[in-house]
Write a protein that holds these residues in place. Structure first.
Motif, PDB file in Angstrom:
ATOM      1  N   THR A 235      38.920  34.203  30.949  1.00 29.55           N
ATOM      2  CA  THR A 235      39.481  35.457  30.457  1.00 29.55           C
ATOM      3  C   THR A 235      40.275  36.158  31.558  1.00 29.55           C
ATOM      4  O   THR A 235      41.263  36.817  31.255  1.00 29.55           O
ATOM      5  CB  THR A 235      38.381  36.401  29.928  1.00 29.55           C
ATOM      6  OG1 THR A 235      37.409  36.598  30.941  1.00 29.55           O
ATOM      7  CG2 THR A 235      37.750  35.861  28.670  1.00 29.55           C
ATOM      8  N   LYS A 236      39.878  35.993  32.814  1.00 26.63           N
ATOM      9  CA  LYS A 236      40.642  36.633  33.896  1.00 26.63           C
ATOM     10  C   LYS A 236      42.082  36.135  33.917  1.00 26.63           C
ATOM     11  O   LYS A 236      43.013  36.919  34.065  1.00 26.63           O
ATOM     12  CB  LYS A 236      39.985  36.395  35.259  1.00 26.63           C
ATOM     13  CG  LYS A 236      38.907  37.378  35.557  1.00 26.63           C
ATOM     14  CD  LYS A 236      38.494  37.321  37.007  1.00 26.63           C
ATOM     15  CE  LYS A 236      37.431  38.377  37.243  1.00 26.63           C
ATOM     16  NZ  LYS A 236      36.933  38.383  38.587  1.00 26.63           N
TER      17      LYS A 236
ATOM     18  N   TYR B  97      43.799  37.338  30.523  1.00 24.63           N
ATOM     19  CA  TYR B  97      44.007  38.784  30.527  1.00 24.63           C
ATOM     20  C   TYR B  97      45.028  39.198  31.572  1.00 24.63           C
ATOM     21  O   TYR B  97      45.762  40.167  31.371  1.00 24.63           O
ATOM     22  CB  TYR B  97      42.696  39.519  30.754  1.00 24.63           C
ATOM     23  CG  TYR B  97      41.729  39.479  29.587  1.00 24.63           C
ATOM     24  CD1 TYR B  97      42.005  38.767  28.417  1.00 24.63           C
ATOM     25  CD2 TYR B  97      40.519  40.153  29.665  1.00 24.63           C
ATOM     26  CE1 TYR B  97      41.113  38.732  27.368  1.00 24.63           C
ATOM     27  CE2 TYR B  97      39.620  40.130  28.606  1.00 24.63           C
ATOM     28  CZ  TYR B  97      39.916  39.423  27.466  1.00 24.63           C
ATOM     29  OH  TYR B  97      39.027  39.396  26.418  1.00 24.63           O
TER      30      TYR B  97
ATOM     31  N   LYS C  59      44.539  52.398  32.071  1.00 21.63           N
ATOM     32  CA  LYS C  59      43.889  52.879  30.837  1.00 21.63           C
ATOM     33  C   LYS C  59      44.818  52.708  29.640  1.00 21.63           C
ATOM     34  O   LYS C  59      44.363  52.442  28.530  1.00 21.63           O
ATOM     35  CB  LYS C  59      43.399  54.319  30.977  1.00 21.63           C
ATOM     36  CG  LYS C  59      44.468  55.365  31.032  1.00 21.63           C
ATOM     37  CD  LYS C  59      43.865  56.757  31.099  1.00 21.63           C
ATOM     38  CE  LYS C  59      44.977  57.792  31.047  1.00 21.63           C
ATOM     39  NZ  LYS C  59      44.463  59.139  30.995  1.00 21.63           N
TER      40      LYS C  59
ATOM     41  N   ALA D   4      44.748  48.975  28.876  1.00 15.95           N
ATOM     42  CA  ALA D   4      43.439  48.679  28.281  1.00 15.95           C
ATOM     43  C   ALA D   4      43.422  49.057  26.802  1.00 15.95           C
ATOM     44  O   ALA D   4      42.916  48.291  25.964  1.00 15.95           O
ATOM     45  CB  ALA D   4      42.344  49.419  29.044  1.00 15.95           C
TER      46      ALA D   4
ATOM     47  N   ASN E 148      43.249  46.161  24.166  1.00 14.75           N
ATOM     48  CA  ASN E 148      41.834  46.096  23.805  1.00 14.75           C
ATOM     49  C   ASN E 148      41.031  45.291  24.834  1.00 14.75           C
ATOM     50  O   ASN E 148      40.287  44.370  24.498  1.00 14.75           O
ATOM     51  CB  ASN E 148      41.647  45.529  22.394  1.00 14.75           C
ATOM     52  CG  ASN E 148      40.261  45.783  21.858  1.00 14.75           C
ATOM     53  OD1 ASN E 148      39.611  46.759  22.232  1.00 14.75           O
ATOM     54  ND2 ASN E 148      39.795  44.906  20.988  1.00 14.75           N
ATOM     55  N   ILE E 149      41.243  45.640  26.096  1.00 11.63           N
ATOM     56  CA  ILE E 149      40.551  45.023  27.224  1.00 11.63           C
ATOM     57  C   ILE E 149      39.902  46.161  28.017  1.00 11.63           C
ATOM     58  O   ILE E 149      40.510  47.214  28.204  1.00 11.63           O
ATOM     59  CB  ILE E 149      41.526  44.246  28.143  1.00 11.63           C
ATOM     60  CG1 ILE E 149      42.256  43.149  27.364  1.00 11.63           C
ATOM     61  CG2 ILE E 149      40.786  43.653  29.336  1.00 11.63           C
ATOM     62  CD1 ILE E 149      43.383  42.478  28.146  1.00 11.63           C
ATOM     63  N   SER E 150      38.723  45.928  28.507  1.00 13.78           N
ATOM     64  CA  SER E 150      38.018  46.928  29.307  1.00 13.78           C
ATOM     65  C   SER E 150      38.848  47.340  30.530  1.00 13.78           C
ATOM     66  O   SER E 150      39.380  46.492  31.236  1.00 13.78           O
ATOM     67  CB  SER E 150      36.675  46.343  29.766  1.00 13.78           C
ATOM     68  OG  SER E 150      36.199  46.973  30.915  1.00 13.78           O
ATOM     69  N   LYS E 151      38.939  48.647  30.771  1.00 17.96           N
ATOM     70  CA  LYS E 151      39.657  49.146  31.947  1.00 17.96           C
ATOM     71  C   LYS E 151      39.012  48.632  33.229  1.00 17.96           C
ATOM     72  O   LYS E 151      39.704  48.277  34.183  1.00 17.96           O
ATOM     73  CB  LYS E 151      39.699  50.669  31.939  1.00 17.96           C
ATOM     74  CG  LYS E 151      40.452  51.255  33.123  1.00 17.96           C
ATOM     75  CD  LYS E 151      40.479  52.778  33.041  1.00 17.96           C
ATOM     76  CE  LYS E 151      41.087  53.363  34.291  1.00 17.96           C
ATOM     77  NZ  LYS E 151      40.103  53.844  35.238  1.00 17.96           N
ATOM     78  N   LYS E 152      37.688  48.560  33.244  1.00 16.20           N
ATOM     79  CA  LYS E 152      36.971  48.045  34.426  1.00 16.20           C
ATOM     80  C   LYS E 152      37.374  46.604  34.721  1.00 16.20           C
ATOM     81  O   LYS E 152      37.550  46.218  35.867  1.00 16.20           O
ATOM     82  CB  LYS E 152      35.460  48.130  34.222  1.00 16.20           C
ATOM     83  CG  LYS E 152      34.921  49.523  34.265  1.00 16.20           C
ATOM     84  CD  LYS E 152      34.717  49.940  35.687  1.00 16.20           C
ATOM     85  CE  LYS E 152      33.984  51.269  35.736  1.00 16.20           C
ATOM     86  NZ  LYS E 152      34.241  51.983  36.945  1.00 16.20           N
ATOM     87  N   TYR E 153      37.511  45.817  33.680  1.00 15.94           N
ATOM     88  CA  TYR E 153      37.916  44.417  33.858  1.00 15.94           C
ATOM     89  C   TYR E 153      39.357  44.345  34.363  1.00 15.94           C
ATOM     90  O   TYR E 153      39.670  43.559  35.254  1.00 15.94           O
ATOM     91  CB  TYR E 153      37.743  43.665  32.545  1.00 15.94           C
ATOM     92  CG  TYR E 153      37.595  42.169  32.685  1.00 15.94           C
ATOM     93  CD1 TYR E 153      36.973  41.596  33.784  1.00 15.94           C
ATOM     94  CD2 TYR E 153      38.072  41.322  31.705  1.00 15.94           C
ATOM     95  CE1 TYR E 153      36.831  40.225  33.898  1.00 15.94           C
ATOM     96  CE2 TYR E 153      37.928  39.948  31.796  1.00 15.94           C
ATOM     97  CZ  TYR E 153      37.308  39.404  32.904  1.00 15.94           C
ATOM     98  OH  TYR E 153      37.166  38.041  33.010  1.00 15.94           O
TER      99      TYR E 153
ATOM    100  N   GLU F  54      40.791  46.547  36.174  1.00 16.93           N
ATOM    101  CA  GLU F  54      40.770  46.964  37.581  1.00 16.93           C
ATOM    102  C   GLU F  54      40.482  45.779  38.496  1.00 16.93           C
ATOM    103  O   GLU F  54      41.099  45.638  39.555  1.00 16.93           O
ATOM    104  CB  GLU F  54      39.723  48.066  37.801  1.00 16.93           C
ATOM    105  CG  GLU F  54      40.133  49.396  37.212  1.00 16.93           C
ATOM    106  CD  GLU F  54      39.013  50.426  37.209  1.00 16.93           C
ATOM    107  OE1 GLU F  54      37.843  50.085  37.525  1.00 16.93           O
ATOM    108  OE2 GLU F  54      39.316  51.601  36.886  1.00 16.93           O
TER     109      GLU F  54
END
Length: 141
Positions: free
Chosen positions: A5-6, A9, A29, A32, A36-41, A43
């Motif tokens: 996914t890295k 994404y 943000k 994201a 539809n991907i986590s902002k933390k991911y 980052e």
């Protein structure tokens, strides 16, 4: 070989960023939310891409990320290698010269070398700009 996914994404993030950077840096943000991907991911991904010199980040009210070069400067292969490390289909191809104790007598090595060559040629022939152009062409259909 399976792209994580890295890697996937990272490509989505870069495409989105280039499509939306007309007004300057793009906030994670916003990406994201659109992807539809986590902002933390994102980052984590942005940190790797920044360390590799692909992205430049800025802080503050107008902060965000932007591509350092032009989309045509980055191949899909280079982006995926940045995120994934090796793209080789088998571990014995990770080192040049091949240090596998069986490589001189391996009857199937040619299969993996051929597959590696096809993968590398395909991904190296496609730039981020090519991806953007394809997306634009598909919108016109």
């Amino acid at each position: 070989m399976k792209i994580s996914t890295k890697g996937r994404y990272a490509l989505r993030m870069l495409v989105d960023m280039v499509q939306n950077q007309a007004q300057g840096a793009v906030a994670l943000k916003e990406i994201a939310a659109r992807q539809n991907i986590s902002k933390k991911y994102l980052e984590q991904i942005a940190l790797v891409l920044s360390q590799a010199g692909i992205l430049h980040g800025s802080r503050g009210h107008q902060g965000g990320y932007r591509l350092v070069g032009q989309p045509s400067d980055y191949t899909v292969c280079s982006i995926l290698e940045t995120m994934e490390g090796s793209l080789h289909p088998v571990a014995c191809l990770d080192h040049a010269p091949n240090d596998c104790e069986r490589c001189n007598g391996c009857e199937t090595l040619f299969i993996w070398e051929g597959l590696d060559q096809v993968i590398r040629e395909y991904l190296s022939a496609m730039t981020l700009q090519d991806v953007l152009d394809r997306i634009e062409a598909n919108k016109k259909k």
